[in-house]
Design an enzyme around this catalytic site. Structure first.
Site, PDB file in Angstrom:
ATOM      1  N   GLU A   1      10.031  -5.864   2.998  1.00 15.36           N
ATOM      2  CA  GLU A   1       9.684  -7.288   3.109  1.00 15.36           C
ATOM      3  C   GLU A   1      10.929  -8.153   3.319  1.00 15.36           C
ATOM      4  O   GLU A   1      10.831  -9.291   3.777  1.00 15.36           O
ATOM      5  CB  GLU A   1       8.934  -7.757   1.855  1.00 15.36           C
ATOM      6  CG  GLU A   1       7.496  -7.300   1.790  1.00 15.36           C
ATOM      7  CD  GLU A   1       6.623  -7.912   2.879  1.00 15.36           C
ATOM      8  OE1 GLU A   1       6.488  -9.140   2.908  1.00 15.36           O
ATOM      9  OE2 GLU A   1       6.095  -7.152   3.701  1.00 15.36           O
TER      10      GLU A   1
ATOM     11  N   LYS B   1      13.254 -10.844  -4.014  1.00 17.82           N
ATOM     12  CA  LYS B   1      13.817  -9.497  -3.828  1.00 17.82           C
ATOM     13  C   LYS B   1      15.156  -9.556  -3.075  1.00 17.82           C
ATOM     14  O   LYS B   1      15.992  -8.668  -3.235  1.00 17.82           O
ATOM     15  CB  LYS B   1      12.816  -8.616  -3.081  1.00 17.82           C
ATOM     16  CG  LYS B   1      11.638  -8.168  -3.936  1.00 17.82           C
ATOM     17  CD  LYS B   1      12.014  -6.998  -4.846  1.00 17.82           C
ATOM     18  CE  LYS B   1      10.810  -6.414  -5.558  1.00 17.82           C
ATOM     19  NZ  LYS B   1      11.140  -5.255  -6.395  1.00 17.82           N
TER      20      LYS B   1
HETATM   21  P1  NDP Z   1       3.047  -1.902  -8.920  1.00 17.84           P
HETATM   22  O1  NDP Z   1       2.571  -3.286  -8.731  1.00 17.84           O
HETATM   23  O2  NDP Z   1       2.074  -0.764  -8.860  1.00 17.84           O
HETATM   24  O3  NDP Z   1       3.807  -1.791 -10.330  1.00 17.84           O
HETATM   25  C1  NDP Z   1       4.611  -2.832 -10.801  1.00 17.84           C
HETATM   26  C2  NDP Z   1       5.022  -2.506 -12.231  1.00 17.84           C
HETATM   27  O4  NDP Z   1       5.816  -3.587 -12.745  1.00 17.84           O
HETATM   28  C3  NDP Z   1       3.849  -2.346 -13.205  1.00 17.84           C
HETATM   29  O5  NDP Z   1       4.187  -1.345 -14.139  1.00 17.84           O
HETATM   30  C4  NDP Z   1       3.813  -3.696 -13.899  1.00 17.84           C
HETATM   31  O6  NDP Z   1       3.216  -3.673 -15.176  1.00 17.84           O
HETATM   32  C5  NDP Z   1       5.307  -3.970 -14.023  1.00 17.84           C
HETATM   33  N1  NDP Z   1       5.650  -5.375 -14.263  1.00 17.84           N
HETATM   34  C6  NDP Z   1       5.259  -6.455 -13.558  1.00 17.84           C
HETATM   35  N2  NDP Z   1       5.820  -7.571 -14.067  1.00 17.84           N
HETATM   36  C7  NDP Z   1       6.583  -7.182 -15.124  1.00 17.84           C
HETATM   37  C8  NDP Z   1       7.398  -7.857 -16.054  1.00 17.84           C
HETATM   38  N3  NDP Z   1       7.558  -9.182 -16.022  1.00 17.84           N
HETATM   39  N4  NDP Z   1       8.045  -7.131 -17.000  1.00 17.84           N
HETATM   40  C9  NDP Z   1       7.883  -5.781 -17.061  1.00 17.84           C
HETATM   41  N5  NDP Z   1       7.121  -5.084 -16.212  1.00 17.84           N
HETATM   42  C10 NDP Z   1       6.470  -5.778 -15.253  1.00 17.84           C
HETATM   43  O7  NDP Z   1       4.223  -1.661  -7.852  1.00 17.84           O
HETATM   44  P2  NDP Z   1       4.672  -0.312  -7.100  1.00 17.84           P
HETATM   45  O8  NDP Z   1       4.710   0.790  -8.074  1.00 17.84           O
HETATM   46  O9  NDP Z   1       3.898  -0.184  -5.851  1.00 17.84           O
HETATM   47  O10 NDP Z   1       6.152  -0.704  -6.653  1.00 17.84           O
HETATM   48  C11 NDP Z   1       7.273  -0.455  -7.505  1.00 17.84           C
HETATM   49  C12 NDP Z   1       8.414  -1.372  -7.106  1.00 17.84           C
HETATM   50  O11 NDP Z   1       8.782  -1.132  -5.762  1.00 17.84           O
HETATM   51  C13 NDP Z   1       8.102  -2.858  -7.189  1.00 17.84           C
HETATM   52  O12 NDP Z   1       9.287  -3.517  -7.598  1.00 17.84           O
HETATM   53  C14 NDP Z   1       7.766  -3.246  -5.756  1.00 17.84           C
HETATM   54  O13 NDP Z   1       8.050  -4.606  -5.549  1.00 17.84           O
HETATM   55  C15 NDP Z   1       8.704  -2.339  -4.998  1.00 17.84           C
HETATM   56  N6  NDP Z   1       8.278  -1.909  -3.686  1.00 17.84           N
HETATM   57  C16 NDP Z   1       7.046  -1.330  -3.515  1.00 17.84           C
HETATM   58  C17 NDP Z   1       6.680  -0.833  -2.296  1.00 17.84           C
HETATM   59  C18 NDP Z   1       5.346  -0.212  -2.075  1.00 17.84           C
HETATM   60  O14 NDP Z   1       4.951  -0.098  -0.914  1.00 17.84           O
HETATM   61  N7  NDP Z   1       4.650   0.223  -3.098  1.00 17.84           N
HETATM   62  C19 NDP Z   1       7.607  -0.905  -1.133  1.00 17.84           C
HETATM   63  C20 NDP Z   1       8.892  -1.493  -1.448  1.00 17.84           C
HETATM   64  C21 NDP Z   1       9.200  -1.963  -2.675  1.00 17.84           C
HETATM   65  P3  NDP Z   1       1.587  -3.723 -15.353  1.00 17.84           P
HETATM   66  O15 NDP Z   1       1.110  -2.316 -15.116  1.00 17.84           O
HETATM   67  O16 NDP Z   1       1.435  -4.192 -16.740  1.00 17.84           O
HETATM   68  O17 NDP Z   1       1.073  -4.671 -14.315  1.00 17.84           O
HETATM   69  P1  GDR Z   2       2.510  -5.857   1.775  1.00 16.03           P
HETATM   70  O1  GDR Z   2       1.203  -5.014   1.389  1.00 16.03           O
HETATM   71  O2  GDR Z   2       2.270  -7.295   1.811  1.00 16.03           O
HETATM   72  O3  GDR Z   2       3.067  -5.203   3.015  1.00 16.03           O
HETATM   73  O4  GDR Z   2       3.439  -5.562   0.517  1.00 16.03           O
HETATM   74  P2  GDR Z   2      -0.345  -5.368   1.471  1.00 16.03           P
HETATM   75  O5  GDR Z   2      -1.048  -4.071   1.430  1.00 16.03           O
HETATM   76  O6  GDR Z   2      -0.724  -6.412   0.490  1.00 16.03           O
HETATM   77  O7  GDR Z   2      -0.479  -6.017   2.947  1.00 16.03           O
HETATM   78  C1  GDR Z   2      -0.167  -5.302   4.119  1.00 16.03           C
HETATM   79  C2  GDR Z   2      -0.622  -6.099   5.328  1.00 16.03           C
HETATM   80  O8  GDR Z   2      -2.051  -6.115   5.354  1.00 16.03           O
HETATM   81  C3  GDR Z   2      -2.489  -7.438   5.650  1.00 16.03           C
HETATM   82  N1  GDR Z   2      -3.854  -7.645   5.131  1.00 16.03           N
HETATM   83  C4  GDR Z   2      -4.214  -7.671   3.839  1.00 16.03           C
HETATM   84  N2  GDR Z   2      -3.505  -7.478   2.703  1.00 16.03           N
HETATM   85  C5  GDR Z   2      -4.164  -7.520   1.518  1.00 16.03           C
HETATM   86  N3  GDR Z   2      -3.484  -7.289   0.389  1.00 16.03           N
HETATM   87  N4  GDR Z   2      -5.501  -7.792   1.445  1.00 16.03           N
HETATM   88  C6  GDR Z   2      -6.262  -8.012   2.564  1.00 16.03           C
HETATM   89  O9  GDR Z   2      -7.453  -8.256   2.479  1.00 16.03           O
HETATM   90  C7  GDR Z   2      -5.591  -7.934   3.819  1.00 16.03           C
HETATM   91  N5  GDR Z   2      -5.999  -8.049   5.106  1.00 16.03           N
HETATM   92  C8  GDR Z   2      -4.944  -7.873   5.884  1.00 16.03           C
HETATM   93  C9  GDR Z   2      -1.446  -8.326   4.967  1.00 16.03           C
HETATM   94  O10 GDR Z   2      -1.505  -9.645   5.486  1.00 16.03           O
HETATM   95  C10 GDR Z   2      -0.172  -7.561   5.320  1.00 16.03           C
HETATM   96  O11 GDR Z   2       0.272  -7.912   6.596  1.00 16.03           O
HETATM   97  C11 GDR Z   2       3.524  -4.253  -0.045  1.00 16.03           C
HETATM   98  C12 GDR Z   2       3.828  -4.417  -1.554  1.00 16.03           C
HETATM   99  O12 GDR Z   2       3.752  -3.150  -2.154  1.00 16.03           O
HETATM  100  C13 GDR Z   2       5.223  -4.989  -1.767  1.00 16.03           C
HETATM  101  O13 GDR Z   2       5.535  -4.959  -3.157  1.00 16.03           O
HETATM  102  C14 GDR Z   2       6.231  -4.129  -1.006  1.00 16.03           C
HETATM  103  O14 GDR Z   2       7.518  -4.678  -1.132  1.00 16.03           O
HETATM  104  C15 GDR Z   2       5.842  -4.050   0.472  1.00 16.03           C
HETATM  105  O15 GDR Z   2       4.541  -3.504   0.580  1.00 16.03           O
HETATM  106  C16 GDR Z   2       6.792  -3.156   1.263  1.00 16.03           C
END
Ligand code: NDP
Ligand code: GDR
Length: 373
Positions: free
Chosen positions: A135, A161
């Site tokens: 992102e 971020k």
């Molecule tokens: P999730 O949303 O599944 O998990 C986020 C975690 O952070 C959960 O355990 C949540 O707790 C915890 N959390 C949120 N706010 C706080 C806080 N204030 N204090 C302590 N813990 C907190 O994310 P993902 O596992 O998918 O992603 C992991 C990391 O990687 C994130 O930082 C995300 O932004 C980043 N990222 C993710 C990508 C992806 O495609 N998945 C791609 C690139 C980066 P709870 O379970 O209680 O909600």
């Molecule tokens: P993103 O993931 O924003 O890339 O962030 P998300 O799956 O939310 O969206 C991907 C794309 O799909 C489009 N979209 C929708 N998205 C959601 N959530 N719901 C809808 O109904 C919908 N329809 C279309 C969005 O507009 C977007 O373009 C994820 C998160 O895991 C971040 O924390 C992480 O950093 C990035 O991936 C890499």
């Protein structure tokens, strides 16, 4: 001596796969979980070890990225060899609704952890991984995106971020810390949060096929993403902390698909061929054919099962992301193991199973709840 790892965000998608991976490697794993009024440990319940078990290798602590005191206490107690900062308010659309909280947890939270390491004199011991994100590229400046592509964040989430990315670089340079950014592109799994687009699609379509739900409402169908499997990506998070020098790496598949492609592929897994008609907010996905070989598909040709709802559009959108993981390939030996079609198939299978469980419960007169936001 067992190595100790501390994971923030341990209850999230990546946290759950990383714990499994590190336990397998023989680590003692500590996780920070925040206090919630309901249990939030669904993804790690299968590996949970209670406080009265002997030889515990997986230990949870209450803490929050917005609370320095909790972070300092936990880091002082654990003195981790490796700290993985995965916690975040990770939903891009929600970050427009909660920009200040997002900045507090996703930007300042990282600073709090780095400062805690410094205050406790652990800069020479604790290696730090930051969950950076594709992102950051936002309005993309070149295709594909590599470690050298300039950033242009497009949401409060991405801006927060961006702060974290640079504070990690700064602490590495200022205090010689082993700290690095994994710039990870989207990665998914059956454990993906239900409101991210991939999981929303597989979950809704599985229920539509069983007749438990009518229609899937989505936002921008044209958005392009580079989707991989979370299980593959957490291994790279660990590998980044095992190098001689700390560096930042892009992790991606190098393959791009639209949201529309994802819907079609998931529908195909369930035995439905979709056709699209209409333009913009009037576009709909209609069942064209049903494959009887796929079993019990309870939708009929002509049924509209996908519609566009502008409420899911974002004030500023990231239209296209495609990663160039050459550096990780050359230096970390990165090779994604799961293909796009395997990823979709695995997610669909898991959600179909869940939908069948709900159907059984409903058949027995129990109420099940079904949110699709
Ligand atoms: P999730 O949303 O599944 O998990 C986020 C975690 O952070 C959960 O355990 C949540 O707790 C915890 N959390 C949120 N706010 C706080 C806080 N204030 N204090 C302590 N813990 C907190 O994310 P993902 O596992 O998918 O992603 C992991 C990391 O990687 C994130 O930082 C995300 O932004 C980043 N990222 C993710 C990508 C992806 O495609 N998945 C791609 C690139 C980066 P709870 O379970 O209680 O909600
Ligand atoms: P993103 O993931 O924003 O890339 O962030 P998300 O799956 O939310 O969206 C991907 C794309 O799909 C489009 N979209 C929708 N998205 C959601 N959530 N719901 C809808 O109904 C919908 N329809 C279309 C969005 O507009 C977007 O373009 C994820 C998160 O895991 C971040 O924390 C992480 O950093 C990035 O991936 C890499």
């Amino acid at each position: 001596m067992k190595k100790k790892a501390l994971i923030t965000g341990v209850t999230g998608q990546d946290g759950s796969y990383l714990v499994e991976f590190l336990l397998e490697k023989g680590y003692e794993v500590h996780g920070i979980k925040r206090r919630t009024s309901l249990f939030n440990t669904d993804r790690i319940d299968h590996i949970y070890q209670g406080p009265h078990e002997t030889d515990r290798r997986f230990i949870l602590h209450h803490g929050d990225l917005t609370d320095s005191s909790s972070l300092i206490h936990i880091i002082e107690k654990v003195k981790p060899d490796e700290l993985y900062n995965l916690a975040a308010q990770s939903h891009v659309a929600v970050s427009f609704e909660e920009p200040e909280y997002t900045a507090n947890s996703d930007a300042l939270g990282t600073l709090r952890l780095l400062e805690a390491i410094r205050i406790l004199g652990l800069t020479g011991k604790t290696r730090f991984y930051q969950a950076s994100t594709s992102e950051l590229y936002g309005m993309v400046q070149e295709i594909p995106q590599s470690e050298r592509t300039p950033f242009y964040p497009r949401s409060p989430y991405a801006v927060a971020k961006l702060y974290s990315y640079w504070i990690v670089v700064n602490y590495r340079e200022a205090y010689s810390m082993y700290a690095c950014n994994g710039i990870l592109f989207n990665h998914e799994s059956p454990r993906r949060g239900e409101t991210f687009v991939t999981r929303k699609i597989t979950r809704a379509l599985a229920r539509i096929v069983l007749g438990l739900h009518d229609c899937l409402y989505l936002g921008n169908l044209n958005a392009l993403r580079d989707w991989g499997h979370a299980r593959d990506y957490v291994e790279m998070q660990w590998l980044m902390l095992q190098q001689d020098r700390p560096e930042d790496y892009v992790i991606a598949t190098g393959e791009q698909h639209s949201v529309r492609d994802f819907v079609e592929r998931a529908a195909g897994e369930l035995g439905i061929t979709l056709s699209w008609s209409g333009q913009g907010i009037d576009e709909v996905g209609t069942v064209e054919q049903v494959d009887p070989a796929k079993g019990d598909v309870r939708c009929r040709p002509g049924q509209v099962i996908v519609r566009v709802d502008p409420r899911y559009f974002r004030p500023t959108e990231v239209e296209t992301l495609l990663g160039d993981p050459t550096k990780a390939k050359n230096e970390l030996g990165w090779q994604p193991r799961t293909s796009f079609s395997e990823l979709v198939a695995e997610m669909v299978r898991a959600d179909l199973e869940e939908a069948r469980r709900d159907e059984l419960c409903q058949g027995e007169g129990f109420q099940t709840f079904n949110h699709h936001e």
